[in-house]
Design a protein around this motif. Structure first.
Motif, PDB file in Angstrom:
ATOM      1  N   CYS A   1      43.267  44.604  47.165  1.00 14.19           N
ATOM      2  CA  CYS A   1      43.311  45.364  48.575  1.00 14.19           C
ATOM      3  C   CYS A   1      44.877  45.442  48.920  1.00 14.19           C
ATOM      4  CB  CYS A   1      42.393  44.841  49.397  1.00 14.19           C
ATOM      5  SG  CYS A   1      40.766  45.067  49.242  1.00 14.19           S
ATOM      6  N   TRP A   2      45.564  44.085  49.100  1.00 14.60           N
ATOM      7  CA  TRP A   2      46.822  43.995  49.534  1.00 14.60           C
ATOM      8  C   TRP A   2      47.747  44.967  48.451  1.00 14.60           C
ATOM      9  CZ3 TRP A   2      48.356  43.646  53.799  1.00 14.60           C
ATOM     10  CH2 TRP A   2      47.549  42.527  54.868  1.00 14.60           C
ATOM     11  N   GLY A   3      47.507  44.748  47.284  1.00 12.27           N
ATOM     12  CA  GLY A   3      48.228  45.509  46.216  1.00 12.27           C
ATOM     13  C   GLY A   3      48.157  47.146  46.482  1.00 12.27           C
ATOM     14  N   ALA A   4      46.840  47.512  46.751  1.00 10.56           N
ATOM     15  CA  ALA A   4      46.504  48.874  47.131  1.00 10.56           C
ATOM     16  C   ALA A   4      47.179  49.433  48.162  1.00 10.56           C
ATOM     17  CB  ALA A   4      44.979  49.120  46.911  1.00 10.56           C
ATOM     18  N   LEU A   5      46.901  48.504  49.763  1.00 13.48           N
ATOM     19  CA  LEU A   5      47.387  48.783  50.788  1.00 13.48           C
ATOM     20  C   LEU A   5      48.908  48.999  50.752  1.00 13.48           C
ATOM     21  CD1 LEU A   5      45.965  49.202  53.532  1.00 13.48           C
ATOM     22  CD2 LEU A   5      46.511  46.892  54.020  1.00 13.48           C
ATOM     23  N   LEU A   6      49.815  47.934  50.259  1.00 12.21           N
ATOM     24  CA  LEU A   6      51.253  47.929  50.200  1.00 12.21           C
ATOM     25  C   LEU A   6      51.718  49.291  49.260  1.00 12.21           C
ATOM     26  CD1 LEU A   6      51.650  44.181  49.468  1.00 12.21           C
ATOM     27  CD2 LEU A   6      52.450  45.383  51.528  1.00 12.21           C
ATOM     28  N   SER A   7      50.866  49.723  48.401  1.00  9.50           N
ATOM     29  CA  SER A   7      51.330  50.752  47.462  1.00  9.50           C
ATOM     30  C   SER A   7      51.008  51.883  48.329  1.00  9.50           C
ATOM     31  CB  SER A   7      50.393  51.041  46.113  1.00  9.50           C
ATOM     32  OG  SER A   7      50.689  49.517  45.580  1.00  9.50           O
ATOM     33  N   VAL A   8      49.953  52.226  49.117  1.00 12.78           N
ATOM     34  CA  VAL A   8      49.721  53.390  49.744  1.00 12.78           C
ATOM     35  C   VAL A   8      50.960  53.527  50.739  1.00 12.78           C
ATOM     36  CG1 VAL A   8      48.256  54.351  51.641  1.00 12.78           C
ATOM     37  CG2 VAL A   8      47.353  53.284  49.622  1.00 12.78           C
ATOM     38  N   VAL A   9      51.188  52.337  51.578  1.00 13.98           N
ATOM     39  CA  VAL A   9      52.319  52.380  52.511  1.00 13.98           C
ATOM     40  C   VAL A   9      53.759  52.709  51.761  1.00 13.98           C
ATOM     41  CG1 VAL A   9      53.396  51.178  54.432  1.00 13.98           C
ATOM     42  CG2 VAL A   9      50.875  51.219  54.169  1.00 13.98           C
ATOM     43  N   ALA A  10      53.847  51.836  50.803  1.00 13.16           N
ATOM     44  CA  ALA A  10      55.287  52.084  50.257  1.00 13.16           C
ATOM     45  C   ALA A  10      55.543  53.238  49.408  1.00 13.16           C
ATOM     46  CB  ALA A  10      55.611  50.658  49.423  1.00 13.16           C
ATOM     47  N   LEU A  11      54.526  53.699  48.743  1.00 12.62           N
ATOM     48  CA  LEU A  11      54.810  54.729  47.507  1.00 12.62           C
ATOM     49  C   LEU A  11      54.147  56.033  48.075  1.00 12.62           C
ATOM     50  CD1 LEU A  11      54.153  52.593  44.493  1.00 12.62           C
ATOM     51  CD2 LEU A  11      56.492  53.118  45.526  1.00 12.62           C
ATOM     52  N   GLY A  12      53.355  55.935  49.287  1.00 14.87           N
ATOM     53  CA  GLY A  12      52.716  57.022  49.715  1.00 14.87           C
ATOM     54  C   GLY A  12      51.714  57.675  48.890  1.00 14.87           C
ATOM     55  N   ILE A  13      51.150  56.984  47.776  1.00 13.77           N
ATOM     56  CA  ILE A  13      50.301  57.650  46.811  1.00 13.77           C
ATOM     57  C   ILE A  13      48.947  57.325  46.989  1.00 13.77           C
ATOM     58  CG2 ILE A  13      51.847  57.993  44.864  1.00 13.77           C
ATOM     59  CD1 ILE A  13      50.932  55.294  43.656  1.00 13.77           C
TER      60      ILE A  13
ATOM     61  N   LEU B   1      47.667  51.691  39.633  1.00 12.61           N
ATOM     62  CA  LEU B   1      48.741  51.004  38.608  1.00 12.61           C
ATOM     63  C   LEU B   1      49.545  50.189  39.395  1.00 12.61           C
ATOM     64  CD1 LEU B   1      49.643  53.905  36.232  1.00 12.61           C
ATOM     65  CD2 LEU B   1      48.549  51.974  35.576  1.00 12.61           C
ATOM     66  N   PRO B   2      50.143  50.541  40.573  1.00 12.09           N
ATOM     67  CA  PRO B   2      50.886  49.553  41.317  1.00 12.09           C
ATOM     68  C   PRO B   2      50.266  48.510  41.939  1.00 12.09           C
ATOM     69  CG  PRO B   2      50.939  51.572  42.475  1.00 12.09           C
ATOM     70  CD  PRO B   2      50.181  52.060  41.129  1.00 12.09           C
ATOM     71  N   ALA B   3      48.953  48.756  42.270  1.00 13.39           N
ATOM     72  CA  ALA B   3      48.002  47.780  42.888  1.00 13.39           C
ATOM     73  C   ALA B   3      47.735  46.746  41.893  1.00 13.39           C
ATOM     74  CB  ALA B   3      46.634  48.500  43.218  1.00 13.39           C
ATOM     75  N   LEU B   4      47.462  46.899  40.599  1.00  7.44           N
ATOM     76  CA  LEU B   4      47.361  46.056  39.512  1.00  7.44           C
ATOM     77  C   LEU B   4      48.672  45.184  39.550  1.00  7.44           C
ATOM     78  CD1 LEU B   4      45.056  47.637  36.788  1.00  7.44           C
ATOM     79  CD2 LEU B   4      44.594  45.906  38.414  1.00  7.44           C
ATOM     80  N   ALA B   5      49.622  45.766  39.450  1.00  5.66           N
ATOM     81  CA  ALA B   5      51.093  45.222  39.197  1.00  5.66           C
ATOM     82  C   ALA B   5      51.314  44.220  40.504  1.00  5.66           C
ATOM     83  CB  ALA B   5      52.216  46.283  39.374  1.00  5.66           C
ATOM     84  N   LEU B   6      50.962  44.544  41.672  1.00  2.66           N
ATOM     85  CA  LEU B   6      50.929  43.485  42.738  1.00  2.66           C
ATOM     86  C   LEU B   6      49.872  42.320  42.688  1.00  2.66           C
ATOM     87  CD1 LEU B   6      51.820  46.172  45.521  1.00  2.66           C
ATOM     88  CD2 LEU B   6      53.355  44.095  44.635  1.00  2.66           C
ATOM     89  N   THR B   7      48.908  42.895  42.097  1.00  2.00           N
ATOM     90  CA  THR B   7      47.863  41.830  41.767  1.00  2.00           C
ATOM     91  C   THR B   7      48.591  40.779  41.075  1.00  2.00           C
ATOM     92  OG1 THR B   7      46.120  43.440  42.479  1.00  2.00           O
ATOM     93  CG2 THR B   7      45.448  41.368  41.302  1.00  2.00           C
ATOM     94  N   ALA B   8      48.867  41.465  39.724  1.00  2.00           N
ATOM     95  CA  ALA B   8      49.412  40.254  38.907  1.00  2.00           C
ATOM     96  C   ALA B   8      50.652  39.377  39.566  1.00  2.00           C
ATOM     97  CB  ALA B   8      50.039  41.004  37.696  1.00  2.00           C
ATOM     98  N   LEU B   9      51.404  39.898  40.410  1.00  2.00           N
ATOM     99  CA  LEU B   9      52.377  39.287  41.188  1.00  2.00           C
ATOM    100  C   LEU B   9      51.808  38.118  42.034  1.00  2.00           C
ATOM    101  CD1 LEU B   9      55.209  38.629  41.995  1.00  2.00           C
ATOM    102  CD2 LEU B   9      54.877  40.552  43.839  1.00  2.00           C
TER     103      LEU B   9
END
Lengths: 246, 413
Positions: free
Chosen positions: A124-136, A143-151
């Motif tokens: 959820c943090w991955g998705a939320l940060l991606s929505v806000v940062a990338l606007g997608i 994809l960005p959500a999974l990358a952040l989850t891995a982080l």
């Protein structure tokens, strides 16, 4: 000035709670037996309560200093925030309840809640940060959500390597390669903080009108709050040598 | 149900669940702090055992208070963004101060108190529980300042269609907040006191071997609950002085005048709260107060006679049966206060339907069902655990069992 108060608590949350979320995600990998799992939990047990309050304060600072942003951020991402909260609740309950009743089934069920809740939070943090940062929005968000989850997971491993001993420490050092444990942790922490800061820049927060009251209070409180947390960090600075209360 | 009603139901259930646990947290924290002070000063093993036993129950209860509380905090932005956008600059300050001045310290030090048992210096450990208790009070204070603002907005300036904080002093001197804070805090002492007395009575009725332990606990519980009842009632009485005319009208059933006055002020519409909720809430609260007083006053005398404390089973069972009463009373009181504020979110300034977020009915249904089912399961489990730990008695307490992070002794053959 308001933005620094918000950033301080939000980034503090990502770095500190990010570590215990990551450990929760990798609980089945780090702890293969019930005893090992309990020892792995002991790595985060004294910290998780003090870590999650950084998010509680972040929400409080949003409500007081950035009320328009709080409203927009939360209700525009309604389903995502609801799932995030549910994951948080389930994970916390797993941590509190796992040791309350003896028995393998009970403990396995709540360990499952810790793992599922930690993954839920990270995703959820991955998705939320991606929505806000990338606007997608939409499927591409995965994809960005999974990358952040891995982080989050990597950050958790780095933290576990600092806290655990023996075979658990070796498992946690999986991704560190030859780098020192502290340097790996510094790297994952800095990456999470950078992601958080870049997301914050994209938000362009406009402060409300309570700054005259809340900013001075924050500046007085922040050193005290850090000192309180530092007392916790100092008390539990040594590696885990056995199970904790949880 | 339409979306606004679903959102109200969701907030009411979350807040109601939260307060069930918060009330016991505030009461038990106080009692545990007092007991630990005696244990640290006197070093008696009974007091040390009492600190661990009641501390364990306090922590089981606390965990549920946190998770309901954080969902409540986020719900303000999730479902009530109209409220945060309109009034956030004013009443949001109190919420921010609550998290920063009170809750952050409370949670950090509670973690240190739990996990630092037998690891920290005993005076430092004692100081921790007192800080946790006082910051819990501070937390309740700031929440009641926010709630008091919604009940009776003061210290604000309306500019550009939204509220701004104009006079912080006026906001924290709001009688609708301060009186309610006194009422809520002393009510929590009643809940904690009856809980301690009831659990102790259970063990005394079972002819426990820990006579000294539970006799002291029973006396402490009743010794707090009885005076706290009187303080709660006094603040409750004062509360009627600061009450909105519409709430008072709904409670007394004398509606026409209040409605006419509101129409004159705000134009045509139904400006009265739901009468039956307000009346049932208010009257239920007062009837249960009378019941508690009827039990607490003679109990405070009976507890002075050791044979009664040891063997009067009817009385023990009565005290066990009384455990839920303060909680039901508390919920009735909140229904009275919050239903009586309707149809306003910020009294006289913003209606509840205006306070609603623009979220879809489907989203709201999803979150109501999800939060309600998860919390229902967790509340059942936690009450079962609380009862289980209370029944198991002091012998089975894990808290402070051995130095944390010290390995259990290894068997050698």
């Amino acid at each position: 000035m308001e933005i620094f108060v918000l950033a301080f608590f939000a980034l503090g949350y990502l770095v500190l709670a990010g570590a215990d979320i990551g450990v929760g995600m990798l609980l089945p990998y780090l702890g293969r037996t019930p005893g090992e799992r309990r020892e792995t939990i002991a790595a985060i047990a004294p910290f998780f309560l003090g870590n999650e309050v950084w998010l509680v304060v972040t929400a409080g600072v949003l409500a007081g200093l950035f009320p328009a942003l709080e409203a927009e951020l939360l209700h525009e991402n309604y389903p995502l925030v609801v799932v995030l909260l549910l994951a948080w609740v389930v994970r916390d309950m797993g941590l509190w309840l796992r040791g309350r009743v003896p028995g393998r089934v009970w403990q396995a069920a709540w360990d499952g809640a810790i793992v599922a809740g930690s993954w839920g939070l990270a995703l959820c943090w991955g998705a939320l940060l991606s929505v806000v940062a990338l606007g997608i929005q939409g499927p591409l968000l995965v994809l960005p959500a999974l990358a952040l989850t891995a982080l989050f997971g990597t950050h958790g491993l780095a933290f576990a390597a600092l806290r655990l001993r023996g075979v658990l420490r070796e498992r946690a050092a999986l991704l560190s390669g030859g780098a020192g444990e502290l340097r790996t942790f510094a790297l994952t922490a800095a990456t999470l903080a950078t992601v958080g800061a870049l997301t914050g820049v994209r938000l362009e927060p406009v402060a409300g009108t309570s700054g005259a009251l809340l900013v001075p209070v924050s500046l007085v409180m922040i050193p005290l709050l850090v000192a309180a947390q530092a007392w916790v960090w100092w008390t539990f600075r040594h590696r885990v040598t056995g199970p904790s209360y949880l | 149900m339409d979306t606004v009603e679903l959102a109200r139901l969701q907030f009411a259930l979350t807040a109601g669940a939260h307060f069930l646990f918060v009330a016991l947290t505030l009461g038990l924290a106080t009692l545990v702090a007092v007991i630990q002070t005696r244990a640290t000063l006197g070093g008696s093993p009974v007091h040390q055992g009492m600190t661990r036993f009641w501390g364990q129950l306090y922590i089981i209860n606390y965990a549920m208070g946190i998770v309901t509380g954080l969902v409540m905090e986020f719900q303000l932005g999730l479902s009530w963004s109209g409220l945060t956008e309109f009034a956030g600059n004013a009443f949001g300050s109190a919420l921010a101060l609550e998290t920063m001045i009170a809750f952050f310290v409370e949670a950090t030090f509670l973690g240190l108190w739990i996990f630092g048992w037998n690891k920290l210096n005993r005076w430092a450990h004692l100081a921790l529980i007192w800080v946790v208790t006082l910051t819990a009070y501070a937390s309740a204070f700031w929440i009641m300042i926010s709630n008091g603002f919604l009940q009776n907005p003061v210290g604000y300036r309306l500019d550009g269609g939204v509220l701004h904080l104009a006079d912080f002093g006026a906001m924290i001197a709001n009688p609708a907040a301060l009186v309610a804070f006194g009422h809520v805090l002393s009510g929590a002492m009643v809940a904690g006191g009856f809980f301690m007395a009831g659990v102790s009575a259970y063990h005394l009725s079972r002819r426990t071997a820990e006579q000294d332990f539970f006799r002291k606990s029973l006396r402490l519980g009743l010794g707090l609950a009885t005076p706290a009842l009187m303080v709660t009632a006094t603040f409750g009485g004062l509360g009627f002085e600061t009450m909105q005319v519409t709430k008072l009208a709904a409670w007394s059933g004398d509606l026409a005048e209040a409605q006419a006055a509101m129409v004159a002020q705000h134009g045509p519409g139904d400006w009265l709260p739901p009468v039956s909720w307000v009346q049932w809430g208010g009257n239920g609260m007062m009837a249960l107060f009378a019941l508690m007083l009827l039990v607490a006053a003679p109990s405070a005398l009976l507890m002075l006679f050791r044979p009664a404390v040891r063997g009067l089973r009817v009385w023990h069972w009565l005290l066990v049966a009384m455990i839920p009463v303060p909680f039901v009373t508390t919920l009735a009181g909140w229904i009275f206060r919050e239903m009586g504020r309707q149809p306003w979110a910020v009294y006289g300034l913003l209606t509840t339907s205006e306070a609603m977020s623009p979220v879809s009915a489907g989203q709201m249904r999803f979150s109501v069902i999800a939060f309600t089912s998860v919390f229902a399961v967790l509340i059942v489990i936690n009450y079962w655990l609380l009862a289980r730990a209370a029944k198991a008695g002091p012998g089975a307490v894990a808290l402070g069992d051995r130095p944390i992070e010290t390995p259990a002794p290894v068997l050698t053959f």
